[in-house]
Motif scaffolding. Structure first.
Motif: not given
Lengths: 346, 561
Positions: A285-305
């Motif tokens: 869920r975007r906005g507000k929360g405790l969790v910070k996104v460090r990196d987004v990795m694109f693998y084609g058929f999915y993304e790893e956060l």
């Protein structure tokens, strides 16, 4: 032929390679023994083959206890990791070897060898020597050699581990097809979880001489019974937590992510637990929360956060670009209680 | 790094020239003399050779001796190798050492002991008469061929054992396990899988043992058995100007050896299977039942005892004052050990042997070091390095009698190198060249273990190539250099064929030739010869111990094909 192992113990010197292992392998089943190197899986296979003698315990082929039956009398077919083809014999002679030992007439032998070669799609290669074959072809010959004697049990010791990735993937489905087609009982040892999950009827996951869990690939993946199994199969997030109460038949666990609802049995308040969930079961869920996104990795058929909360790193797999998040953003997570597995801690 | 350097080329030229002059030229000379009669190519000498009844008989005898020796040696060697590689038993490690004992002495010294044991009034007859098995002494070596074969087998079985053991332990255990899983066991498994896969080792053993026993000069000489090829060549070498048959006979031996080597090589290449990626499974050593274990240990023990018996007899003989019709000498003395240092012939021979062997070791060390370095590290095209490597290994395929015959004939008119004048230099060269492969192999083994990056690091820090060799490379392979030097020294001390053929006058005799002369010519000859033999045994044992300490497990590899 079903195979039963009862309380098998095998020691090498002081090292206990197998510690009271019991298994039931059903007739016609493709059964996998999966585990990291050194877990005792190959030892187990060699005990079933009769190449090692167990120090304790019993082995049954059907109703017969075979502890004292030497390997050459067990009517097994074994495919070795390095294929173990005899370099001084042609493909034909390699495959015919076991048939000759059984005293078949040369006509029968010829028929059966032809049949086996066709089965593994190696027709016309009879006169070649093993060192003239590619790795994949050697693999097929080794399989044909084991199959041609119509074994009661087929044993496979990491048969695909010496092949390159593409060939391995193709051989998986071929092997499985042949096994089902012949209705063979097959026991397959590997450290490759993808191989086990994609091919097996059932899997035994092993760790340092003991079986941690036996189940279908789906059970093993979705309902791991121990932390080791959860961690060994696929990717998983783990969080420490404490049970703080109940709500609507679910338990509430306090973690760094806040209060999580989990399904579970018999958890008392104050019980320390580890909460685990697969990255693909995480919703963002975007906005507000405790969790910070460090990196987004694109693998084609999915993304790893790659996510961070407090000191803890977590992973989430998102398919179809559901949410467009950028590194540095702060988000909150949502996890379906039924996809969370809880392990009790001391 | 540069691919080519002038320094390397100079070293290559120097070592290659040495080998061309002292290895290729003498052999070539013998070939030319054998085939060129009065300026034309001719097979005349070979016609004469096949027509001469004595030579025909000699060739037949040599084939008989080497065929029998080879068959027995390989058979025994295989049995021993199989037991030692495949089974675990209590005394295994003791036998690992004891089985190699025959390396300690050349078989012709053992011949003295053997003759003493089986003589008409010797120990064996005395023993059997005491037991009451026989009433009158038996003439055991009425047929001397049997005595020679027996000595060859007792001396050569370790070579067969080591080669076959290497082949056996090289067989991937899963190859036999897969036979077991397919329902095959025991003898059938052995016949269809184990034995065929061990054949390369058997082939190597067969070749080495056959060639060795075919070209052994010392043993038949000690038995006074002249109708064999090596002894014929030995005699012809003395009359080289008068009798050209020596050339033909030497060429015959060299061609025979080439045929065997090429045959074996073709066979081995056709049969050398790359063991497809060895499995992770280690060999399961068989266990024996108590009875079998005792039986095997007793058999091995008896065999080792039999192999040691000639040498034990030599030791006893060297201390004996009287040994006649008794199992062991009836009176002992140290006199023979004093005599060998006072008797002119023997004392000079001890001095000569030490002198020849020391200088030959130094020469071998120099040539060997350069050869190994250039072949392994030289900045030269691979072909040039391979040529040098091949040349340096060639002495393994040239029997001592052929090399000595080549030296005698080709250098007969060259001052300093003619054996008819003062043979000191040519003997030293003969010793060094004969043992060059050992030296090169030990040093080469060391160089292979020194990773190039160790040298490159020194270069990167500003050191010049020569300095790098002296400061980095040589110190790192010092153990190998020592091991090679000691091994070569002891091999020179017991060198038989070139010693017997090149040292023609008493003042130049080395110990091995003195042993031969003394044992056949003097009244207390066998005793004196035995004392000399014991000294050789001590030298060789000590050097073996030191070498194996320095080389560790690599020792055995030196004696394999």
């Amino acid at each position: 032929m079903d195979v039963k192992l009862r309380n098998i113990v095998k020691k090498f010197g002081k090292y206990v390679a197998l510690n009271k292992v019991s298994l039931d392998i059903r007739d016609g089943e493709l059964f996998f023994i999966l585990g990291p190197s050194g877990c005792g899986k190959t030892t187990m296979l060699r005990i079933i083959a009769g190449l090692y003698e167990p120090d304790e315990g019993d082995i049954f082929f059907g109703e017969n206890r075979v502890n004292d039956v030497p390997p050459y009398a067990r009517n097994i077919g074994m495919v070795f990791q390095n294929y173990a083809l005899w370099p001084h014999m042609t493909v034909y002679d390699n495959i015919a070897y076991g048939l000759k030992a059984r005293g078949l007439s040369s006509r029968e032998i010829d028929q059966k060898v032809k049949w086996a070669l066709k089965l593994v799609r190696m027709e016309g290669m009879e006169k070649k020597y093993p060192n003239q074959l590619s790795g994949g072809q050697q693999q097929r010959v080794a399989l044909a050699r084991a199959l041609v004697i119509e074994p009661d049990v087929l044993l496979l010791d990491e048969p695909l581990s010496n092949l390159d990735a593409k060939l391995r993937a193709r051989m998986r489905s071929e092997l499985k097809f042949i096994q089902k087609d012949l209705g063979l009982t097959a026991i397959y040892v590997t450290h490759d979880q993808a191989e086990a999950l994609s091919m097996a009827d059932r899997i035994a996951v092993m760790n340092i001489g003991v079986v941690e869990q036996v189940g279908t690939p789906l059970e093993i993946y979705e309902k791991p019974r121990t932390k080791f199994v959860a961690d060994f199969i696929g990717e998983i997030n783990m969080l420490e937590g404490v049970v703080v109460g109940r709500e609507n038949g679910l338990f509430v666990v306090e973690t760094v992510l806040g209060k999580l609802k989990v399904a579970g049995e018999d958890l008392a308040d104050g019980q320390k637990v580890t909460v685990s969930f697969r990255p693909e079961n995480v919703k963002i869920r975007r906005g507000k929360g405790l969790v910070k996104v460090r990196d987004v990795m694109f693998y084609g058929f999915y993304e790893e956060l790659v996510l961070e909360v407090g000191e803890v790193q977590l992973k989430a797999f998102l398919s179809g670009r559901e949410v467009d998040v950028k590194p540095g953003e702060v988000v909150s997570l949502e996890i379906d209680p039924s996809s969370i597995v809880v392990f009790r801690e001391k | 790094m540069k691919r080519f350097s002038l320094g390397s080329l100079v070293l290559w030229l120097a070592t290659t020239t040495y080998l061309l002059v002292f290895l290729v030229y003498p052999i070539l000379y013998v070939f030319v003399r054998a085939f060129i009669v009065e300026g034309r190519f001719s097979l005349a000498y070979f016609y004469i050779m096949t027509g001469d009844p004595v030579l025909r008989e000699s060739i037949f005898n040599s084939f008989l001796i080497s065929t029998l020796s080879t068959m027995l040696t390989v058979l025994v060697g295989y049995a021993i190798a199989y037991v030692m590689v495949r089974f675990d038993f209590k005394l295994k490690h003791v036998f690992e050492v004891l089985l190699l004992l025959p390396f300690v002495v050349p078989p012709f010294v053992g011949a003295i002991g053997m003759i003493q044991l089986f003589a008409r009034f010797g120990a064996v007859n005395a023993f059997l008469m005491q037991l009451g098995v026989i009433s009158r002494p038996i003439d055991w070596f009425g047929n001397r061929i049997l005595g020679i074969v027996l000595l060859e087998v007792l001396h050569l079985y370790p070579i067969a054992y080591l080669n076959i053991a290497a082949a056996l332990s090289n067989i991937d255990p899963t190859l036999e396990e897969s036979a077991e899983t397919l329902g095959v066991k025991g003898l059938r498994k052995f016949a269809t899988v184990t034995f065929p896969l061990s054949l390369p080792g058997v082939a190597a053993a067969t070749a080495i043992v056959f060639i060795w026993s075919f070209t052994d000069l010392g043993t038949p000489l000690m038995f006074n058995f002249y109708k064999v090829v090596p002894v014929q060549i030995f005699h012809m070498a003395r009359e080289i100007y008068a009798n050209p048959m020596g050339y033909a006979l030497t060429v015959f031996v060299l061609l025979l050896i080439s045929v065997i080597f090429l045959g074996i090589k073709r066979y081995a290449t056709a049969r050398s299977y790359e063991m497809l990626g060895r499995g992770h499974v280690s060999v399961r050593l068989g266990r024996m039942s108590k009875t079998v274990e005792v039986l095997v240990s007793v058999l091995l023990g008896l065999w080792v005892f039999a192999a040691a018996l000639p040498h034990i007899s030599v030791i006893l003989l060297s201390f004996s004052e009287r040994w006649f019709m008794t199992i062991i000498p009836s009176r002992f003395t140290l006199e023979h050990y004093i005599s060998i240092f006072t008797n002119d012939l023997t004392s000079i021979s001890i001095r000569n042997s030490l002198f020849y062997s020391s200088l030959a070791t130094l020469l071998g060390l120099g040539v060997g070091l350069l050869t190994a370095y250039v072949a392994n590290r030289g900045k030269l095209p691979q072909t040039l390095r391979d040529i040098l490597d091949m040349l340096a290994m060639w002495p393994l395929a040239v029997p001592g009698i052929a090399l000595a015959f080549g030296y005698l004939s080709s250098f007969s008119d060259v001052p300093l190198l003619s054996a008819y004048g003062n043979p000191t230099l040519i003997i030293i060269i003969a010793y060094a060249t004969r043992r060059l492969p050992y030296m090169v192999r030990t040093i080469y083994a060391g160089l292979q273990q020194v990773h190039r990056s160790l040298e490159e690091a020194a270069v990167s820090l500003g050191s010049k190539p020569f300095k790098v060799v002296m400061q980095i490379t040589i110190p790192l392979i010092l153990a190998n250099i020592f091991a090679g030097a000691i091994l070569v020294f002891s091999e020179c001390m017991i060198e038989v064929s070139t010693s017997l053929m090149l040292a023609l006058r008493e003042e130049y005799f080395p110990m091995t030739k003195a042993i031969y002369e003394v044992s056949t010519n003097l009244a207390v000859g066998p005793e004196l010869a035995s004392a000399l033999g014991v000294i050789l045994m001590i030298v060789v044992s000590l050097s073996m111990i030191i070498t194996s300490k320095l080389m560790g497990a690599k020792m055995g590899e030196l004696f394999r094909a």
